[in-house]
Scaffold this motif. Structure first.
Motif, PDB file in Angstrom:
ATOM      1  N   ARG A 266       0.823  -1.213   0.000  1.00 24.87           N
ATOM      2  CA  ARG A 266       0.000   0.000   0.000  1.00 24.87           C
ATOM      3  C   ARG A 266       0.856   1.260   0.000  1.00 24.87           C
ATOM      4  N   ALA A 267       1.946   1.266   0.800  1.00 22.26           N
ATOM      5  CA  ALA A 267       2.832   2.435   0.846  1.00 22.26           C
ATOM      6  C   ALA A 267       3.496   2.653  -0.502  1.00 22.26           C
ATOM      7  N   GLN A 268       3.905   1.582  -1.163  1.00 24.90           N
ATOM      8  CA  GLN A 268       4.556   1.717  -2.454  1.00 24.90           C
ATOM      9  C   GLN A 268       3.587   2.263  -3.498  1.00 24.90           C
ATOM     10  N   ALA A 269       2.332   1.863  -3.392  1.00 23.18           N
ATOM     11  CA  ALA A 269       1.342   2.386  -4.340  1.00 23.18           C
ATOM     12  C   ALA A 269       1.147   3.881  -4.158  1.00 23.18           C
ATOM     13  N   VAL A 270       1.136   4.363  -2.895  1.00 20.94           N
ATOM     14  CA  VAL A 270       0.988   5.809  -2.638  1.00 20.94           C
ATOM     15  C   VAL A 270       2.214   6.556  -3.137  1.00 20.94           C
ATOM     16  N   ARG A 271       3.411   6.027  -2.929  1.00 17.45           N
ATOM     17  CA  ARG A 271       4.639   6.690  -3.408  1.00 17.45           C
ATOM     18  C   ARG A 271       4.595   6.811  -4.922  1.00 17.45           C
ATOM     19  N   ASN A 272       4.205   5.725  -5.575  1.00 15.80           N
ATOM     20  CA  ASN A 272       4.173   5.770  -7.037  1.00 15.80           C
ATOM     21  C   ASN A 272       3.195   6.830  -7.528  1.00 15.80           C
ATOM     22  N   ALA A 273       2.082   6.981  -6.830  1.00 12.55           N
ATOM     23  CA  ALA A 273       1.112   7.990  -7.246  1.00 12.55           C
ATOM     24  C   ALA A 273       1.655   9.399  -7.029  1.00 12.55           C
ATOM     25  N   LEU A 274       2.384   9.626  -5.902  1.00 10.47           N
ATOM     26  CA  LEU A 274       2.949  10.946  -5.629  1.00 10.47           C
ATOM     27  C   LEU A 274       4.056  11.287  -6.601  1.00 10.47           C
ATOM     28  N   SER A 275       4.905  10.330  -6.916  1.00  9.36           N
ATOM     29  CA  SER A 275       6.045  10.613  -7.792  1.00  9.36           C
ATOM     30  C   SER A 275       5.612  10.839  -9.233  1.00  9.36           C
ATOM     31  N   SER A 276       4.590  10.164  -9.666  1.00  6.51           N
ATOM     32  CA  SER A 276       4.172  10.285 -11.067  1.00  6.51           C
ATOM     33  C   SER A 276       3.108  11.352 -11.274  1.00  6.51           C
ATOM     34  N   GLY A 277       2.571  11.881 -10.180  1.00  9.10           N
ATOM     35  CA  GLY A 277       1.545  12.899 -10.304  1.00  9.10           C
ATOM     36  C   GLY A 277       0.206  12.364 -10.772  1.00  9.10           C
ATOM     37  N   GLU A 278      -0.003  11.085 -10.630  1.00  7.30           N
ATOM     38  CA  GLU A 278      -1.266  10.497 -11.072  1.00  7.30           C
ATOM     39  C   GLU A 278      -2.372  10.847 -10.085  1.00  7.30           C
ATOM     40  N   LEU A 283      -6.711   4.832  -5.318  1.00  6.68           N
ATOM     41  CA  LEU A 283      -6.062   4.259  -4.131  1.00  6.68           C
ATOM     42  C   LEU A 283      -7.075   4.203  -3.003  1.00  6.68           C
ATOM     43  N   PRO A 284      -7.373   3.009  -2.484  1.00  8.65           N
ATOM     44  CA  PRO A 284      -8.396   2.890  -1.432  1.00  8.65           C
ATOM     45  C   PRO A 284      -8.000   3.581  -0.134  1.00  8.65           C
ATOM     46  N   ASP A 285      -6.690   3.567   0.217  1.00  7.67           N
ATOM     47  CA  ASP A 285      -6.266   4.187   1.480  1.00  7.67           C
ATOM     48  C   ASP A 285      -6.510   5.692   1.456  1.00  7.67           C
ATOM     49  N   ILE A 286      -6.306   6.307   0.292  1.00 11.22           N
ATOM     50  CA  ILE A 286      -6.469   7.771   0.189  1.00 11.22           C
ATOM     51  C   ILE A 286      -7.946   8.132   0.148  1.00 11.22           C
ATOM     52  N   MET A 287      -8.704   7.356  -0.636  1.00 12.35           N
ATOM     53  CA  MET A 287     -10.106   7.699  -0.781  1.00 12.35           C
ATOM     54  C   MET A 287     -10.897   7.422   0.497  1.00 12.35           C
ATOM     55  N   SER A 288     -10.373   6.564   1.382  1.00 17.64           N
ATOM     56  CA  SER A 288     -11.086   6.285   2.631  1.00 17.64           C
ATOM     57  C   SER A 288     -10.882   7.385   3.685  1.00 17.64           C
ATOM     58  N   SER A 289      -9.981   8.339   3.437  1.00 16.65           N
ATOM     59  CA  SER A 289      -9.715   9.441   4.399  1.00 16.65           C
ATOM     60  C   SER A 289     -10.833  10.488   4.293  1.00 16.65           C
ATOM     61  N   GLN A 290     -11.381  10.903   5.458  1.00 13.74           N
ATOM     62  CA  GLN A 290     -12.439  11.900   5.484  1.00 13.74           C
ATOM     63  C   GLN A 290     -11.936  13.254   4.991  1.00 13.74           C
ATOM     64  N   ALA A 291     -10.685  13.611   5.371  1.00 12.14           N
ATOM     65  CA  ALA A 291     -10.125  14.907   4.962  1.00 12.14           C
ATOM     66  C   ALA A 291      -9.964  14.955   3.452  1.00 12.14           C
ATOM     67  N   ILE A 292      -9.472  13.875   2.880  1.00 14.06           N
ATOM     68  CA  ILE A 292      -9.281  13.823   1.429  1.00 14.06           C
ATOM     69  C   ILE A 292     -10.636  13.956   0.736  1.00 14.06           C
ATOM     70  N   GLN A 293     -11.626  13.307   1.271  1.00 12.26           N
ATOM     71  CA  GLN A 293     -12.942  13.394   0.643  1.00 12.26           C
ATOM     72  C   GLN A 293     -13.481  14.827   0.663  1.00 12.26           C
ATOM     73  N   ARG A 294     -13.281  15.567   1.805  1.00 11.70           N
ATOM     74  CA  ARG A 294     -13.753  16.958   1.866  1.00 11.70           C
ATOM     75  C   ARG A 294     -12.984  17.827   0.879  1.00 11.70           C
ATOM     76  N   LEU A 295     -11.641  17.667   0.844  1.00 10.53           N
ATOM     77  CA  LEU A 295     -10.832  18.475  -0.075  1.00 10.53           C
ATOM     78  C   LEU A 295     -11.197  18.182  -1.531  1.00 10.53           C
TER      79      LEU A 295
END
Length: 722
Positions: A266-278, A283-295
């Motif tokens: 899961r951590a590697q998937a988040v890094r790949n998304a940050l580095s590539s700007g995708e 990503l389920p971990d990001i979309m499950s965050s309440q703050a991310i959903q509000r932003l």
């Protein structure tokens, strides 16, 4: 015919065989009735024998109070085996069982079972001559057994486990009583054997069970002491505590390692998304965050406003610039929140790694403890196996003992068989069956009589015919080698010789009285000559199978008949001439060998049928010569000439019989049917002779009477005589 040439292929004349049997039908019927009468008398003289049967079904039988398991165990035994059924058949025929039946029914007092006591004259003579052992030297019981066994039949019904017991006796009551008695003795013997087996089992099992109980107690005590001394405590009754602990640690370690691997992925998937700007939407971990959903919701609203204002405002409008600045700030916040989520996931991975290291250390410690416990379990397992073996053996003995003890009573051990059909007293005797015996004897006598007659016909040769008598074979073999003499050479009319009597005249002299001819009708006014060619054309058109040629004037008429035969052969017809003249002039004109076998030899039985057929030396016609045997002896078998003519008519297109100066009586012996042509061969037409002959043949019923003259002038088609 008495035989067939060795080099001649022959066939059996089935028609002759049937005719021979039919001709002797009265003799066959008499012999058949005589055989049936003898069979009837013999069947009535015989003493009647009665037979009855008892049937036993071999099957496992358990006591009425037996358990289902016991019944299933019994049914799975060897009783289903075919060899076991055969063994029971032999047991039913054993001497001990038969002696019990003999003693129970007192059969030794019955004369039927001790014929040796009365004896016979022939038996006494054989005993005195030392050709036979004196049966009285055997004990009475043995003599009864021998007679008993002769009347007994025990067999297995095919395809079943049923055994049949048949017994034959002169007394119908005894025929039914003996099979039933044998069945009862057999069942009693089987039940007694099972009782003896149960008694022996209980006596042997009692001391064995007491010894096993002591051994089982001692073995279980040793197991408990060993387990306590080595600390091999059981958790769930099957494994020890160290083994259970090691299993739990291994399971937890596997789970922690899985969590670690999951967190790292899961951590590697988040890094790949940050580095590539995708985008982070996947990503389920990001979309499950309440703050991310509000932003993400705020970002979506700003984008919508920008899109709406771009349609009405310029890109440098302050309002658009403010909204773009807010959108950039929201995206920065989303990235920061993503970094926080990544840090959280990495922390999870580190915690899982630490947990895995701790579990591995604990596992190594527990493995060492479990290894020592495993070494101690070897001795424990040995003690437990010994205790289990002793316990199982004790339980088995206890079950067997209870079963054997429960079957000590005679009614509790039924035999493994039961009677399914008891013998009843027969009403009708088994032997002799009068009606079937008489019918079979009559049919056998009838068949044997017919066979003897057929064999007589075959060995005498009368029922044999040459294989080339078929149209195809005759056509293949009828071709005669061409001679250097021209085939169609005319036959010179011989000088007038004294008229020789026909061979058929012998028959008339012996069997018929001479009859005066009726008054002849007036001769035709116009005297016509009918040539040989015209007669040949007429015979070709009429398709008659048989032509009888009469030559009142002698050999010159026979010469015309020979010319007629050769002319028909030259026209392509299969034709044969039979020389029945007294002079044998047709044989002299046509045969290569004047001494060839012919019709007289055939009728006297001195020649085979195939040996009497010869080829004409100047044409493709065939000839049966006069022969060398005595004419009078040959004419005694003249009745067979009609059969000979029928066989030849089936093989040739036309059969010509030259009879010489024969009369109506002789000709009628040759023709059984009226499908025949009568040819009056008169080279020189004599009105008186012609009219007289025409009248005689017409009076005898012959309507086809044809005149043939030897003249060459008249070539015309002949009609039937009026």
């Amino acid at each position: 015919m008495s035989g067939v040439a060795r080099d001649q292929d022959v066939d059996i004349d089935l028609g002759q065989l049937v005719r021979a049997v039919w001709a002797r039908r009265l003799r066959i019927l008499t012999i058949t009735l005589l055989g049936a009468g003898v069979a009837f008398a013999g069947a009535k003289i015989m003493s009647p024998q009665y037979r009855s049967e008892t049937r036993i079904l071999i099957e496992p039988r358990a006591p009425a109070f037996a358990s289902t398991q016991q019944i299933n165990d019994a049914s799975a035994g060897p009783l289903m085996d075919e060899l076991n059924i055969a063994s029971q058949v032999q047991l039913l025929q054993s001497a001990d069982l038969l002696k019990r039946v003999i003693n129970d029914l007192k059969l030794y007092n019955l004369p039927e079972f001790d014929d040796a006591a009365s004896g016979s004259a022939m038996s006494s003579i054989l005993v005195k001559l030392h050709l036979k052992k004196n049966p009285l030297e055997n004990p009475p019981e043995e003599r009864v057994i021998d007679a008993f066994v002769e009347r007994l039949q025990v067999y297995q019904v095919p395809g079943s486990r049923v055994i049949g017991i048949n017994f034959t006796s002169k007394d119908p009551k005894l025929a039914a009583a003996i099979p039933n008695a044998m069945a009862n003795v057999y069942l009693s013997t089987q039940s007694g054997a099972k009782l003896d087996s149960n008694s022996e089992a209980t006596r042997w099992l009692e001391p064995e069970i007491e010894g096993l109980r002591r051994k089982v107690s001692e073995a279980e005590k040793k197991v408990a002491e060993y387990r306590t001394s080595h600390g091999l405590l059981q958790t769930n009754g099957t494994t020890t505590f160290p083994a259970q602990q090691l299993n739990d640690i291994s399971a937890e370690l596997t789970r922690v390692r899985g969590d670690k691997a999951n967190a790292e992925a899961r951590a590697q998937a988040v890094r790949n998304a940050l580095s590539s700007g995708e985008a982070f939407d996947t990503l389920p971990d990001i979309m499950s965050s309440q703050a991310i959903q509000r932003l993400k919701g705020t970002e979506s609203g700003l984008q919508s406003q920008i899109s709406d204002l771009q349609t009405s405002l310029l890109n440098n409008h302050p309002r658009l610039k403010s909204l773009r600045a807010q959108l950039s700030d929201i995206r920065s916040q989303i990235r920061q929140e993503t970094q926080k989520i990544l840090a959280s996931i990495e922390n999870e991975s580190k915690v899982a790694d630490l947990r895995a290291s701790e579990l591995e250390r604990q596992s190594e410690t527990v493995q060492a403890t479990s290894a020592r416990a495993g070494e101690d379990e070897v001795g424990l397992n040995a003690l437990e196996r010994e205790a289990n073996a002793q316990r199982q053996l004790l339980e088995t003995y206890l079950v067997r003992y209870r079963e054997a003890a429960s079957r000590a009573d005679s009614n509790s051990s039924p035999a493994d068989a039961r009677i399914v059909s008891r013998a009843v007293e027969p009403v009708d005797p088994y032997f002799p069956k009068v009606v079937p015996i008489v019918v079979v004897a009559a049919v056998a006598t009838l068949i044997m009589s017919a066979i003897v007659i057929m064999l007589t016909e075959l060995f005498s040769g009368r029922a044999l015919r040459p294989a080339d008598a078929t149209p195809e074979a005759i056509e293949a073999e009828a071709v005669v080698e061409e001679k250097h003499v021209p085939q169609a050479a005319p036959i010179a009319t011989p000088a007038r010789k004294p008229v020789q009597p026909s061979m058929l005249a012998v028959v008339a002299d012996e069997e018929y009285a001479t009859e005066d001819a009726e008054a002849a009708e007036e001769a035709p006014e116009d005297e016509n000559e009918f040539s040989v060619a015209s007669v040949a054309d007429y015979l070709t058109g009429s398709r008659a199978p048989l032509a009888i040629a009469i030559s009142p004037t002698g050999d010159n008429g026979s010469a015309a008949t020979v010319s007629l035969t050769r002319m028909l052969a030259d026209a392509g017809r299969r034709v044969i001439l039979i020389d029945m003249t007294g002079s044998g002039y047709p044989t002299e004109l046509m045969a290569e060998d004047q001494a060839a076998l012919g019709v007289t030899d055939l009728l006297c039985g001195e020649a085979a049928f195939g040996d009497t057929i010869h080829g004409d030396r100047l044409s493709d016609a065939h000839l049966i010569p006069q022969g060398q045997s005595d004419v009078r002896r040959a004419m005694r078998g003249v009745d067979r000439l009609s059969l000979l003519l029928d066989a030849l008519a089936a093989a040739y297109d036309l059969v010509v019989v030259e009879c010489g100066s024969a009369d109506v009586a002789g000709v009628s012996r040759l023709t059984r049917s009226r499908d025949v042509e009568i040819i009056l061969s008169l080279p020189e037409v004599e009105e008186t002779i012609f009219v007289a002959l025409m009248t005689e043949f017409q009076a005898a019923g012959y309507e086809r009477v044809v005149l043939m003259s030897g003249g060459e002038g008249a070539e015309q088609t002949l009609g039937r005589a009026a």
